[in-house]
Motif scaffolding. Structure first.
Motif, PDB file in Angstrom:
ATOM      1  N   GLU A 182       0.848  -1.195   0.000  1.00  0.00           N
ATOM      2  CA  GLU A 182       0.000   0.000   0.000  1.00  0.00           C
ATOM      3  C   GLU A 182       0.883   1.244   0.000  1.00  0.00           C
ATOM      4  OE1 GLU A 182      -3.198   0.761  -0.156  1.00  0.00           O
ATOM      5  OE2 GLU A 182      -3.843  -1.313  -0.441  1.00  0.00           O
TER       6      GLU A 182
ATOM      7  N   PRO B 198      -4.196 -13.658   5.984  1.00  0.00           N
ATOM      8  CA  PRO B 198      -4.889 -12.918   4.916  1.00  0.00           C
ATOM      9  C   PRO B 198      -3.912 -12.122   4.063  1.00  0.00           C
ATOM     10  CG  PRO B 198      -5.889 -12.521   7.072  1.00  0.00           C
ATOM     11  CD  PRO B 198      -4.580 -13.193   7.324  1.00  0.00           C
ATOM     12  N   ALA B 199      -4.367 -11.706   2.898  1.00  0.00           N
ATOM     13  CA  ALA B 199      -3.554 -10.866   2.032  1.00  0.00           C
ATOM     14  C   ALA B 199      -3.253  -9.550   2.731  1.00  0.00           C
ATOM     15  CB  ALA B 199      -4.276 -10.610   0.712  1.00  0.00           C
TER      16      ALA B 199
ATOM     17  N   SER C 295      -5.560  -6.234   3.343  1.00  0.00           N
ATOM     18  CA  SER C 295      -6.978  -6.562   3.169  1.00  0.00           C
ATOM     19  C   SER C 295      -7.720  -6.290   4.475  1.00  0.00           C
ATOM     20  CB  SER C 295      -7.133  -8.029   2.780  1.00  0.00           C
ATOM     21  OG  SER C 295      -6.693  -8.872   3.840  1.00  0.00           O
ATOM     22  N   THR C 296      -9.047  -6.288   4.411  1.00  0.00           N
ATOM     23  CA  THR C 296      -9.843  -6.049   5.620  1.00  0.00           C
ATOM     24  C   THR C 296      -9.548  -7.087   6.691  1.00  0.00           C
ATOM     25  OG1 THR C 296     -11.624  -5.049   4.313  1.00  0.00           O
ATOM     26  CG2 THR C 296     -12.191  -5.828   6.525  1.00  0.00           C
TER      27      THR C 296
ATOM     28  N   TRP D 181      -6.850  -8.760   7.056  1.00  0.00           N
ATOM     29  CA  TRP D 181      -5.485  -8.538   7.563  1.00  0.00           C
ATOM     30  C   TRP D 181      -5.488  -7.461   8.637  1.00  0.00           C
ATOM     31  CZ3 TRP D 181      -1.766  -4.754   8.016  1.00  0.00           C
ATOM     32  CH2 TRP D 181      -0.437  -5.182   8.182  1.00  0.00           C
TER      33      TRP D 181
END
Length: 448
Positions: free
Chosen positions: A60, A333-334, A337-338, A340
């Motif tokens: 990000e 999780p990726a 991501s939410t 994560w």
């Protein structure tokens, strides 16, 4: 032999003249670095089932702006400059002459003792794992990553080593000494980016960080009277350099980037440090009122007593948490991501708990040793060259180990340190020899 005082007793015995804000900044800056590392680490499992450690800021890029607040190493080095100035002057007054060897020993003991214990434990553990054939993807990554924060120890050793001559420059030229180091850092970047001079950029490991350190001297003498000007100038400079120059947005290193503001440091990072130091100085009043409260001050004292141990072991704790999650087949999780983000508080809480456990086990190495006796001026002068050699060996040993890590010990894995190829055993021997020299040099003085 005196008994060890508790944090409550130390807090109660604190002199009224002590600048408690400096202690708060030391704890807060290291704590922010630890939290940042826990947050940025993003472990994923590839299609082949092998785990890999990535960086949230690479996933990000918009979050890289957060590094303008979370990259607080300049504050820690600024605090170091303040403390080093007071410590060296105090030793000089008590001994009646420059006390270089005693100063190095006093400042390095609480730094190198927990560091050498960390190196010994991790070195033995990594060697045992490799001898038993237990190498795995995460194990190899961990053996490399846990040593990387040691670069900070190496830079700090350099600051301690250069304190006496740079303090003399400060006492003679004041802000002029800082300006000269800042100008040298800017000149290095011009030679690097405009003239393409090879290898010149590595000089900024000294110029940038020592300039930040010099601001600590100015703070010690009460000469940071206009922090708003320092913050505004630094922020304007950092924004301009990033917007119009070749400098990246992130104030921490990013995987695969061609230019880093951190390694080696750039003029943009120096400007960032200026604005951050100016900003914390503007908050000195509220911080002073906070640490004047007995409960807050006891917490700061207790945290300062284990801060270096926690810093050294926090990545071990984080990677241990991820390893336990993988062993328990917990889904990862990726990154970003939410799911994560929902998992972040639990991972950080678990890493904090494991770090606390490691601190409980290894904290004794950070206990203040008994002070060395003062000695004659002749003995101190005679031991200074040995002390200088010792801190130089320790400095390069720690920096080399931060590059080579603990992986591949049996294969002779190596890295290039200032044009010299080194291995982990060589760097550990350099650290040990340097520490021994500093310890011996600081003890050669005869009682007055």
């Amino acid at each position: 032999m005196g008994t060890k005082m508790s944090a409550r007793e130390i807090a109660a015995a604190t002199p009224g003249a002590r600048d408690r804000v400096i202690d708060l900044l030391r704890v807060a800056s290291l704590g922010t670095v630890v939290l940042g590392h826990w947050l940025m680490a993003a472990v994923t499992v590839g299609a082949d089932g092998r785990p890999a450690v990535g960086n949230l800021l690479a996933v990000e890029p918009k979050l890289q702006l957060l590094t303008w607040f979370l990259q607080v190493m300049p504050v820690f080095f600024f605090v170091g400059g303040f403390s080093h100035a007071l410590s060296y002057r105090s030793l000089t007054r008590r001994t009646g002459a420059p006390a270089y060897a005693l100063f190095l020993r006093a400042r390095l003991q609480r730094l190198l003792r927990p560091t050498m214990l960390f190196v010994a434990v991790w070195g033995a553990g990594a060697l045992a794992v490799q001898l038993l054939g237990g190498n795995g993807a995460l194990t190899d990554v961990a053996a490399r990553l846990v040593a990387q924060p040691l670069w900070f120890i190496g830079i700090y050793l350099a600051m301690v080593a250069f304190t006496p001559p740079l303090l003399r420059l400060h006492e003679r030229y004041g802000w002029g000494a800082f300006a000269a180091l800042a100008a040298a850092a800017a000149a290095v970047d011009v030679l690097r980016f405009a003239a393409g001079v090879p290898y010149v950029e590595f000089l900024n490991f000294a110029f940038v960080w020592l300039a930040v350190h010099q601001l600590g001297f100015l703070r010690a003498d009460g000469r940071l009277r206009r922090p708003a000007v320092l913050a505004a100038a630094g922020l304007a400079g950092a924004v301009a350099l990033v917007a119009f120059g070749p400098y990246p947005l992130s104030m921490v290193g990013m995987p695969g980037e061609k230019i880093s503001n951190m390694a080696p440091p750039t003029a943009a990072l120096l400007c960032h440090g200026m604005w951050l130091i100016g900003a914390v100085e503007l908050l000195r009043g509220p911080m002073a009122r906070a640490v004047a409260r007995p409960r807050v001050w006891r917490t700061v004292v207790a945290a300062n007593g284990v801060a270096m141990t926690a810093f050294l072991w926090h990545l071990t704790a984080m990677l241990g948490v991820y390893g336990a999650m993988l062993a328990a087949h917990v889904s990862l999780p990726a990154p970003a991501s939410t799911a994560w983000w929902l998992q972040v508080p639990l991972r950080i809480a678990a890493a904090a708990a494991v770090t606390a456990l490691l601190v409980a086990v290894f904290r004794r190495a950070e206990q203040p040793p008994a002070p060395a006796p003062a000695g004659t001026a002749a003995a101190r002068r005679g031991s200074a060259p040995a002390a200088a050699l010792g801190v130089t060996l320790a400095l390069f040993g720690v920096l080399g180990l931060s590059m080579v890590g603990f992986a591949g010990l049996l294969e002779g894995h190596s890295a290039v340190l200032v044009a010299v190829r080194v291995t982990a055993p060589v760097t550990v021997l350099m650290c040990a020899a340097g520490w021994l020299l500093v310890e011996t040099a600081g003890r050669t003085a005869r009682p007055v």
